[in-house]
Enzyme design. Sequence first.
Site: not given
Length: 278
Positions: A59, A91, A135, A188, A190, A192, A227
């Site tokens: 994790d 998110f 991303s 999300y 920020v 990436k 996904t």
Amino acid sequence: MPTEGVTGANKGIGYEIVKALCQRYNGHVYLTARNAIKGNAAACKLRKLGLYPIFHQLDIGDEESIKKFRDYITKHEGGIDLLFNNAGVSFNECTQAYAKEAENVINVNYFGTLHAVEILGPILRYGARIINTSSFFGHLSNIPSSSLRNRLAARSLTVDGLCHLMNEYLSDVRNGVHVTKGWGDSPYTVSKVGVAALTIVLQRMFDNDPEKRQISVNSVHPGYTQTDLTGNMGTYTAEEGARSALFAGLDAEGLRGQFVWDNLAIIDWYAATPPKSF
């Protein structure tokens, strides 16, 4: 025996990276996942295909979990040759607890990736490669504020400085001023952008360290992939979405601190606009 580790690998792109590594790479491939039941099920599925990954619980949001994985690898393998930092979360736009959800996204996607590199760094072998999953949204141009973009792109930026920026963002979220401050409205994005910036900063650090300058670290954009992260919507299958990571990890030579796009092109992270996604 070469050793490869893939985080977040019980499904989606991570699973396909493990599958391809087992098919193409002569070494021990570690399929890791936060959930042990799901991780073991994924490993069993691959074994039915005649492939033999090794499952280990990991994790990246838990530093003790990363340390346990490090200690296991140190004892049984001696080191790591390829590290695919694929684990991440999206998110939840439906949540009412915006600040809490944003903190989780930053903590997993950015700080989890950072902690994985920091804790596993001492056991990276000579010539090791690190591949960070970013991303399309990880392109610098996705941050609206030119001032913030300049701070993220600064050649003098350090890991501590980047962590300060990520914590500054979370503080702005808690105070409800993140949009007016120029971060945009996507945790999300920020996270990436942070991963892509971290890639560049880490490579700069490795290049300046005589003991680590043979290590390379690159980030990749998988493309719009079917996904759980995208609600199973997308242009690519998960297998196709794994291409950029596998290219950076196995095929490309001489990449250091670069961003590999979904069409396998090496793109300019600093450009005013991101290239189109194919």
